[in-house]
Structure formats: structure tokens, C-alpha cells
Write an enzyme that holds these catalytic residues in place. Structure first.
Site, PDB file in Angstrom:
ATOM      1  N   HIS A  79     -15.348  10.658  17.060  1.00 63.81           N
ATOM      2  CA  HIS A  79     -14.951  12.161  17.202  1.00 63.81           C
ATOM      3  C   HIS A  79     -16.080  13.023  17.616  1.00 63.81           C
ATOM      4  O   HIS A  79     -17.513  12.462  17.293  1.00 63.81           O
ATOM      5  CB  HIS A  79     -14.282  12.522  15.880  1.00 63.81           C
ATOM      6  CG  HIS A  79     -13.050  11.999  15.710  1.00 63.81           C
ATOM      7  ND1 HIS A  79     -12.258  12.253  14.695  1.00 63.81           N
ATOM      8  CD2 HIS A  79     -12.306  11.456  16.643  1.00 63.81           C
ATOM      9  CE1 HIS A  79     -11.092  11.580  14.893  1.00 63.81           C
ATOM     10  NE2 HIS A  79     -10.832  11.079  16.089  1.00 63.81           N
ATOM     11  N   GLU A  81     -17.314  15.851  15.979  1.00 63.32           N
ATOM     12  CA  GLU A  81     -18.122  16.132  14.776  1.00 63.32           C
ATOM     13  C   GLU A  81     -18.974  14.864  14.366  1.00 63.32           C
ATOM     14  O   GLU A  81     -20.124  15.283  14.096  1.00 63.32           O
ATOM     15  CB  GLU A  81     -17.213  16.257  13.711  1.00 63.32           C
ATOM     16  CG  GLU A  81     -16.214  17.484  13.867  1.00 63.32           C
ATOM     17  CD  GLU A  81     -14.660  16.929  14.463  1.00 63.32           C
ATOM     18  OE1 GLU A  81     -13.769  17.421  13.901  1.00 63.32           O
ATOM     19  OE2 GLU A  81     -14.853  15.919  15.143  1.00 63.32           O
ATOM     20  N   CYS A 120     -13.959  12.903   9.373  1.00 62.12           N
ATOM     21  CA  CYS A 120     -15.002  13.762   9.643  1.00 62.12           C
ATOM     22  C   CYS A 120     -15.135  14.790   8.756  1.00 62.12           C
ATOM     23  O   CYS A 120     -16.215  15.322   8.673  1.00 62.12           O
ATOM     24  CB  CYS A 120     -14.412  14.476  11.032  1.00 62.12           C
ATOM     25  SG  CYS A 120     -14.499  13.521  12.598  1.00 62.12           S
TER      26      CYS A 120
END
Length: 161
Positions: A79, A81, A120
């Protein structure tokens, strides 16, 4: 011409970063900022050296009919992040903000109804990031104080993405 406010300035940068994303469902861009300085950026893509979904032409989660927010362990991608966090030192991130923007990968339209996934959120907390700023519309955004996630200890109940 009046200058943009800092929030929209960094969210615009996050939208530029997401253009590098290789997910065929959603493109996210993340920008970590501290003291008005960009610390790192990240977008959604497979780990270095591995094939991206955009290269393969399919998404495993999509093929299996898995709804958003579920079974990320089957996803090929890292991801946005997480990619931004692993590109910075924790010392730089303590007290920083992370700016997030998301587009639908097919239509390229802004997708403002998002939050970081559970994994995340954990990474953001451990990195010491103080706030998450999420673009909702071209000019509107939400600010999430990450201390709320810690105080409420409710990460499992607030799954997003």
C-alpha cells in the site's frame, strides 16, 4: 491568483504520486510531511522485482470476488502508506502528517470515501505519524488525529479502504 492552502498543496502532490500506482482497482498516493518538508512518498505497487497487477492484467482479489477492505493478504501490492513509511526513518516521521489521495484505477476519478486499512493504521501508529489527511473532494479533506486510534484501541472495528 491566491495560493493554495498547505493541505491542498500536499494533497495535490499525493494525487501526482498516485499516478505511478500499478493497482488495477484503486490508485493511492501518500506523502509524509514534517515541518513543511516532504519526508517521503509512496504509491500502490508490487514489491520491487515482482510483477504488478497492471503488468499481469488481473487482480487476484478481484478474480476471487473479494470486497474492498477484506483479505489484503491475497493482494500483490504494497500500500501507498506502507511504501511511504518504509522510505523514511522513524525519527523523521515522529509528529509528521501523511497526506492520502485515491483515484479509481479504471475511471481515474477521485475516490474520497477511504481510510487506511487496518495494517496501514498499525504502521502509521508505529511510525509516530500524528495526523492523516485524506482528500475527500477536489478542495475538501478530513484530518484524522492518530491518537484517536490509540486511545480508542478500536482498529479492528474501523476497517476502511
Amino acid at each position: 491568483m491566491p495560493r493554495k492552502d498547505k493541505f491542498n498543496y500536499y494533497l495535490d502532490i499525493a494525487e501526482t504520486v498516485l499516478e505511478q500506482g500499478t493497482c488495477i482497482r484503486r490508485k493511492f498516493g501518500a506523502v509524509i510531511v514534517k515541518n513543511d518538508e516532504i519526508i517521503s512518498t509512496g504509491y500502490v505497487g508490487a514489491p520491487r522485482g515482482r510483477a504488478n497487477c497492471s503488468d499481469l492484467g488481473y487482480c487476484t482479489r478481484q478474480r476471487l470476488g473479494i470486497p474492498k477492505g477484506q483479505r489484503y493478504e491475497l493482494c500483490r501490492s504494497v500500500h501507498a502508506e506502507a511504501n511511504a513509511i518504509i522510505s523514511a526513518s522513524r525519527n523523521e516521521m515522529i509528529g509528521a502528517d501523511i497526506y492520502l489521495a485515491c483515484h479509481d484505477a479504471v475511471t481515474d476519478t477521485l475516490y474520497g470515501d477511504v481510510e487506511p486499512c487496518l495494517m496501514c493504521k498499525r504502521l502509521i501508529i508505529n511510525a509516530g505519524i500524528a495526523r492523516v489527511i485524506i482528500r475527500r473532494t477536489a478542495q475538501e479533506y478530513d484530518i484524522i488525529d492518530t491518537s484517536r486510534w490509540i486511545e480508542n484501541d478500536d482498529l479492528e472495528a474501523t476497517a476502511g479502504y
